[in-house]
Scaffold this active site. Structure first.
Site, PDB file in Angstrom:
ATOM      1  N   HIS A   1      24.079  -0.065  11.460  1.00  0.00           N
ATOM      2  CA  HIS A   1      25.291   0.739  11.632  1.00  0.00           C
ATOM      3  C   HIS A   1      26.057   0.191  12.826  1.00  0.00           C
ATOM      4  CE1 HIS A   1      24.064   3.725   8.665  1.00  0.00           C
ATOM      5  NE2 HIS A   1      22.837   3.529   9.135  1.00  0.00           N
TER       6      HIS A   1
ATOM      7  N   GLY B   1      -0.563  -1.416   9.034  1.00  0.00           N
ATOM      8  CA  GLY B   1      -0.093  -0.062   8.778  1.00  0.00           C
ATOM      9  C   GLY B   1       0.909   0.456   9.794  1.00  0.00           C
TER      10      GLY B   1
ATOM     11  N   ASN C   1       0.823  -1.193   0.000  1.00  0.00           N
ATOM     12  CA  ASN C   1       0.000   0.000   0.000  1.00  0.00           C
ATOM     13  C   ASN C   1       0.872   1.263   0.000  1.00  0.00           C
ATOM     14  OD1 ASN C   1      -2.425   1.544   0.155  1.00  0.00           O
ATOM     15  ND2 ASN C   1      -3.370  -0.096   1.338  1.00  0.00           N
TER      16      ASN C   1
ATOM     17  N   THR D   1      11.262  -6.758  16.286  1.00  0.00           N
ATOM     18  CA  THR D   1      12.688  -6.822  16.582  1.00  0.00           C
ATOM     19  C   THR D   1      13.229  -8.248  16.551  1.00  0.00           C
ATOM     20  OG1 THR D   1      12.273  -7.003  18.955  1.00  0.00           O
ATOM     21  CG2 THR D   1      12.529  -4.770  18.049  1.00  0.00           C
TER      22      THR D   1
END
Length: 185
Positions: free
Chosen positions: A114, A141, A84, A164
């Site tokens: 990083h 969403g 979407n 995570t």
């Protein structure tokens, strides 16, 4: 000697300022400008641009504008992909998406990482870890999928979740950080 592109894709630390990578990002940006400005009535043209941008994509892809990614060539998706509006896929490492996956607005897939060591980070080195999404997954969403996460078949990611850790097949996860709330129905 290993190229920075090979290092990037394999998950090693690499330099994003490498001329080959800069050229590849510019290529993706040019394709994205064309894709995001294309008229909705040009389904064939849009699909052609997606096939040029992505490393691979199955039949019947739908990706609503505004879509953003780093390179595109690290994105591989199966058939019946639906993405979407306003999604961001940072594809410094592979993003593999199965068949019949639905991705809601403003979802972000981040493979980029990083170094935690500030001296290494200041040196300009970056890294990445792949994201894998199984078949028949629904991502709600505003969800964010972090580097290295695998989402199993038939899983559901609740809106606004920050994922995570890996999500086993058939589970529903929600929250920040995302936690199991039950099985998909």
């Amino acid at each position: 000697m290993t190229s920075e592109r090979v290092k990037m894709i394999s998950g090693e630390l690499y330099r994003a300022s490498d001329p080959e990578l800069v050229t590849a990002r510019l290529r993706a940006q040019e394709l994205l400008v064309r894709y995001n400005a294309s008229p909705p009535s040009d389904a064939e043209g849009r699909e052609g641009l997606l096939r040029e941008l992505f490393g691979a994509v199955g039949d019947a892809p739908t990706v609503m504008p505004r879509f953003s990614c780093d390179y595109g060539f690290n994105i591989r998706a199966g058939r019946n992909l639906f993405v979407n509006y306003d999604c961001v896929f940072l594809d410094v490492a592979p993003i593999e998406i199965g068949d019949d996956v639905q991705i809601a607005p403003a979802v972000q897939l981040y493979t980029a990482t990083h170094p935690l060591d500030p001296a290494v980070r200041r040196s300009g080195l970056e890294g990445g870890r792949p994201i894998r999404i199984g078949n028949n997954v629904w991502i709600g969403g505003g969800a964010i999928i972090l580097p290295g996460v695998t989402i199993g078949d038939d899983a559901v990611i609740g809106a606004g979740s920050v994922v995570t850790r890996d999500v086993p097949a058939g589970l529903v996860v929600v929250g920040n950080p995302a936690k199991v709330r039950g099985g998909a129905r």
